[in-house]
Design a protein around this motif. Structure first.
Motif, PDB file in Angstrom:
ATOM      1  N   PRO A  54       0.814  -1.221   0.000  1.00  0.00           N
ATOM      2  CA  PRO A  54       0.000   0.000   0.000  1.00  0.00           C
ATOM      3  C   PRO A  54       0.847   1.269   0.000  1.00  0.00           C
ATOM      4  CG  PRO A  54      -0.778  -1.530   1.681  1.00  0.00           C
ATOM      5  CD  PRO A  54       0.502  -2.100   1.139  1.00  0.00           C
ATOM      6  N   VAL A  55       0.340   2.305  -0.674  1.00  0.00           N
ATOM      7  CA  VAL A  55       1.065   3.578  -0.748  1.00  0.00           C
ATOM      8  C   VAL A  55       1.356   4.121   0.655  1.00  0.00           C
ATOM      9  CG1 VAL A  55       0.983   5.952  -1.589  1.00  0.00           C
ATOM     10  CG2 VAL A  55       0.030   4.132  -2.978  1.00  0.00           C
ATOM     11  N   ALA A  56       0.370   3.969   1.568  1.00  0.00           N
ATOM     12  CA  ALA A  56       0.558   4.514   2.916  1.00  0.00           C
ATOM     13  C   ALA A  56       1.778   3.884   3.593  1.00  0.00           C
ATOM     14  CB  ALA A  56      -0.689   4.279   3.759  1.00  0.00           C
ATOM     15  N   GLU A  57       1.989   2.601   3.340  1.00  0.00           N
ATOM     16  CA  GLU A  57       3.129   1.914   3.956  1.00  0.00           C
ATOM     17  C   GLU A  57       4.441   2.421   3.349  1.00  0.00           C
ATOM     18  OE1 GLU A  57       2.244  -2.235   4.381  1.00  0.00           O
ATOM     19  OE2 GLU A  57       4.380  -2.746   4.478  1.00  0.00           O
ATOM     20  N   TYR A  59       4.909   5.339   1.957  1.00  0.00           N
ATOM     21  CA  TYR A  59       5.080   6.712   2.447  1.00  0.00           C
ATOM     22  C   TYR A  59       5.653   6.708   3.865  1.00  0.00           C
ATOM     23  CZ  TYR A  59       4.048  11.629   3.230  1.00  0.00           C
ATOM     24  OH  TYR A  59       4.160  12.974   3.501  1.00  0.00           O
ATOM     25  N   GLY A  60       5.179   5.761   4.675  1.00  0.00           N
ATOM     26  CA  GLY A  60       5.681   5.631   6.036  1.00  0.00           C
ATOM     27  C   GLY A  60       7.178   5.378   6.067  1.00  0.00           C
TER      28      GLY A  60
ATOM     29  N   PHE B 170       1.692   4.291   9.397  1.00  0.00           N
ATOM     30  CA  PHE B 170       2.481   5.155  10.267  1.00  0.00           C
ATOM     31  C   PHE B 170       3.247   6.118   9.387  1.00  0.00           C
ATOM     32  CE2 PHE B 170       2.165   1.344  13.018  1.00  0.00           C
ATOM     33  CZ  PHE B 170       1.637   1.954  14.145  1.00  0.00           C
ATOM     34  N   GLU B 171       3.388   7.334   9.858  1.00  0.00           N
ATOM     35  CA  GLU B 171       4.034   8.362   9.065  1.00  0.00           C
ATOM     36  C   GLU B 171       5.018   9.128   9.932  1.00  0.00           C
ATOM     37  OE1 GLU B 171       1.525  11.542   6.897  1.00  0.00           O
ATOM     38  OE2 GLU B 171       1.064   9.581   6.069  1.00  0.00           O
TER      39      GLU B 171
END
Lengths: 161, 591
Positions: A54-57, A59-60, B170-171
């Motif tokens: 996933p993109v969110a991962e 980005y993290g 998480f960011e």
């Protein structure tokens, strides 16, 4: 932003390199940072489509490691070490001086696109603290008074090229 | 499964050998507090450090959620140091928490507050900087407030592993870490399907439905004809908010409460579910007759509609054009019903009580309006309805059992009530499609192969000598399997039912929270069985209905005779069908 076809190909090729790795993300991001220069959201979307992560991962991970960048880096990347030894020897002052002269904060790039300033955590040069590294070249025992000269040296270099 | 002997407080217990200490403790009757693990196996990043226990032979306390049991293991939950350290862990979590508990909507169901109370944590023990604040109220379905997030990671796991999407992550790093959609965007500016599954697992008020209670209050104040409808799954869970056992049918009390809240009419969305079936089954028959390439996909679940629009737009032609039932209900209330009673439709406010948060978004879709008037004005979740009832001072246990209003659009069938559970729409559609194609009725009426809670269920039905292959799935991870097979050209189904949430609407993102911390008198395995228990309420309701086939609903027959003319007529299309967006941008520029 729509990526150029060539850019998409670069990213896809990098992903293909590591398709058999059990955990390829760091390798892909590392090569992308080196070859493409930075890792914006659009690039992360391609990596996500190629790997199923996933993109969110992604980005993290990109925002976790300071080595990765979301915005283009300058021609010269000035890494100022603020690890323990360099910090004790005044690394923070060196960082502040660069920031003051280039009118940027750590993580930012100067308006002319020449310099990016990064705060680094120990580059393994504690014996010559405070140390900085510019595009891989390490400067030992950097005195505050030497900093204007170092910047001038690279401005001149840029003009010559 | 092999058994091992584990000692809790020096008392031997025999437990399965594949458990963690935390799971084994629960099975043996010890609820070790924890804020990050959720259900057995779901979310195990061991991030909160609240479940610390002493294990003999270990130098330090261990996180019981991540420590596997072994034979002879000696665990001390009540060890003095463990008691202190669990309290400290919670106090550290509280130290950067927003702590506006008095006004927080999660109060009463907040796991952090409950655990803090149990371990005896002092809220101000450690004073320091507070978590960076982002409050996202842009998305119509879900609000996000990072100041209340404890970084447990449950929502990330639910979105990625159960829905197969992975919107949250998480960011950043260190103190600046947040849990967020990519680049701290709003849920509205990323390809989030707004199903709200994340709100079901959030231990605090960081992720909640976007409340529309204020909108409802305004409609009452303006003196509108406020007409309410309730989805089938709501009655299967509402009572839980008032202490009823999971699996209690709340229909009668719910209707009584709605009458007392001052609604002009209280209708059952089931009427429109019957209407959806007559329209959808006739659409299916039309596709079969015209040899349109299959499969046809159902369109009742707005989370699912978002999913296919964002991720598989090329497959949109397979999607039924039928609006979802509550939208059909709104359209019929503001046309047929309003005209028959001579009510100005602009003075009507249609309120939908739904088990769903995506319906909040769905009602604002431009295609879900007729002549510029939105079909549905306000969508409240089951949880918000409970809040309304509590606010009004009504005592749930003293409410009588009342019936839905019987006024033109009041009749409902057993086929409609099972819409709230995975497989229900398919079962109802098969009952009616069989009739349309053969003019006979399907026997037996129960269609068992599409019941149950497997991620993907397959069945086939022979109608008039032709075999139709059916599939039912819920949860987007399962839908993806079918969509990928359609893309690859290997899909062999004719008709597929898809529901966005795992298990269907009974487990929707707007349903009451289920957490054994707050359910001491439910069965031990309630986290595994609550969906089934809620579903059984609906199957029982179907069984108890005299009419169990949508096309035999007398008010539906009357509606077609008096107004819509025929299944799939021009008028039916104008009111009851919708369109989809082929070009949904995944990451629009932020507003």
């Amino acid at each position: 932003m729509v990526l150029r076809k060539e850019a998409v190909k670069i990213i896809k090729d990098i992903c293909a390199r590591y398709k058999d790795e059990p955990s390829p993300l760091m390798l892909i991001l590392s090569d992308t940072q080196k070859e493409y220069g930075y890792i914006p959201l659009e690039v992360q979307e391609i990596i996500s489509a190629e790997t199923g992560i996933p993109v969110a991962e992604i980005y993290g991970v990109v925002t976790f490691y300071s080595f990765f960048s979301l915005t283009p880096k300058g021609k010269y990347v000035i890494g100022v070490c603020v690890g323990t030894a360099c910090y004790v020897k005044g690394g923070q002052n060196v960082l502040d001086k660069f920031g003051e002269l280039l009118k940027i904060k750590p993580g930012q790039t100067s308006e002319d696109g020449l310099f990016t300033l990064d705060a680094l955590r120990c580059i393994g040069a504690c014996g010559i603290a405070p140390a900085i590294s510019i595009n891989g070249k390490v400067y030992p025992k950097v005195a505050l008074s030497a900093i204007p000269g170092i910047i001038a040296e690279y401005r001149k270099k840029a003009l010559e090229e | 499964m092999a058994k091992v002997t584990v000692y809790f407080e020096n008392i031997p217990y025999s437990v399965d050998d594949n458990l963690t200490i935390l799971e084994a403790a629960r099975a043996c009757g010890y609820n070790i507090p924890s804020l990050c693990t959720f259900k057995n196996g779901e979310c195990s990043v061991a991030s909160c450090r609240v479940c610390l226990v002493k294990v003999e032979g270990e130098r330090r306390l261990v996180a019981s959620c991540a420590y596997p049991v072994r034979d002879g293991l000696k665990v001390f939950i009540n060890d003095p140091q463990a008691v202190i350290d669990r309290r400290t862990s919670v106090e550290l979590i509280l130290s950067n928490h927003h702590q506006d508990c008095q006004t927080c909507r999660k109060n009463g169901q907040c796991e952090l507050l409950e655990v803090a109370r149990r371990v005896g944590a002092q809220p101000d023990k450690y004073k320091g900087e507070k978590t960076p604040v982002t409050i996202d109220t842009l998305a119509p379905s879900i609000i996000r407030d990072t100041s209340k997030c404890i970084l447990c990671g449950r929502c990330i796991e639910r979105c990625k592993n159960i829905q197969g999407i992975g919107i949250l992550g998480f960011e950043n790093r260190g103190f600046k870490t947040i849990v967020s959609p990519v680049a701290n965007r709003s849920f509205n500016n990323v390809p989030c399907i707004q199903c709200g599954q994340c709100t079901l697992v959030c231990p605090t008020g960081a992720l909640m439905e976007h409340s529309e209670i204020a909108k409802l209050d305004a409609a009452f104040k303006e003196g509108k004809y406020v007409i309410v409808q309730t989805a089938p799954a709501v009655r299967a869970a509402l009572g839980e908010e008032f202490g009823d056992a999971i699996g209690t049918d709340s229909t009668g009390k719910m209707v009584a409460a709605l009458h007392r809240l001052g609604f002009y009419r209280v209708f059952d969305t089931n009427f429109a579910a019957d209407l959806t079936i007559t329209e959808e089954a006739s659409e299916f028959v039309h596709r079969v007759v015209s040899r349109t390439p299959g499969p046809m996909l159902t369109s009742c679940s707005p989370g699912w509609i978002n999913y296919i629009e964002y991720y598989y737009p090329e497959l949109l032609p397979h999607l039924s054009s039928c609006k979802s039932p509550h939208e059909m209900m709104g359209a019929i209330i503001k046309s047929y019903y309003a005209e028959k009673h001579g009510i100005d439709k602009t003075k009507i406010c249609v309120v939908s009580i739904m088990p769903c948060v995506a319906k909040k978004y769905e009602k604002d879709r431009p295609a879900n309006s007729v002549d510029g008037i939105q079909d549905v004005d306000v969508v409240l979740t089951t949880r918000e309805l409970a809040q309304l009832i509590k606010r009004s001072g009504m005592m749930w246990k003293k409410l009588p059992e009342e019936r839905f209003d019987d006024d033109l659009i009041g009749a409902t069938t057993g086929a409609a009530v099972i819409f709230g559970v995975t497989g229900g729409v398919m079962e109802a559609a098969v009952r009616t499609a069989y009739h349309i194609l053969t003019n006979k009725e399907l026997e037996p009426i129960e269609f068992a192969p599409v019941r149950g809670f497997k991620g993907i269920k397959e069945a086939s039905v022979v109608i008039d000598g032709s075999e139709y292959r059916l599939a039912v799935c819920s949860g987007m991870k399962n839908a993806k399997v079918i969509l990928d097979s359609m893309k690859a050209g290997t899909c062999k189904y004719d008709f597929v039912e898809v529901m966005g949430c795992p298990g269907g609407c009974v487990n929707g993102g707007g349903q009451p929270y289920v957490n054994n911390l707050f359910k001491p008198n439910e069965d031990d395995d309630i986290m595994e069985t609550y969906i089934q228990k809620r579903a059984s309420v609906l199957y029982k309701a179907d069984q108890n209905k005299v009419i169990r086939r949508s096309h035999l609903n007398p008010d539906i027959i009357q509606l077609y005779n008096d107004y819509l003319e025929a299944y799939g007529s021009h008028k039916a299309h104008k009111l009851l069908h919708t369109t989809y967006n082929q070009n949904r941008e995944k990451y629009p520029d932020e507003k």
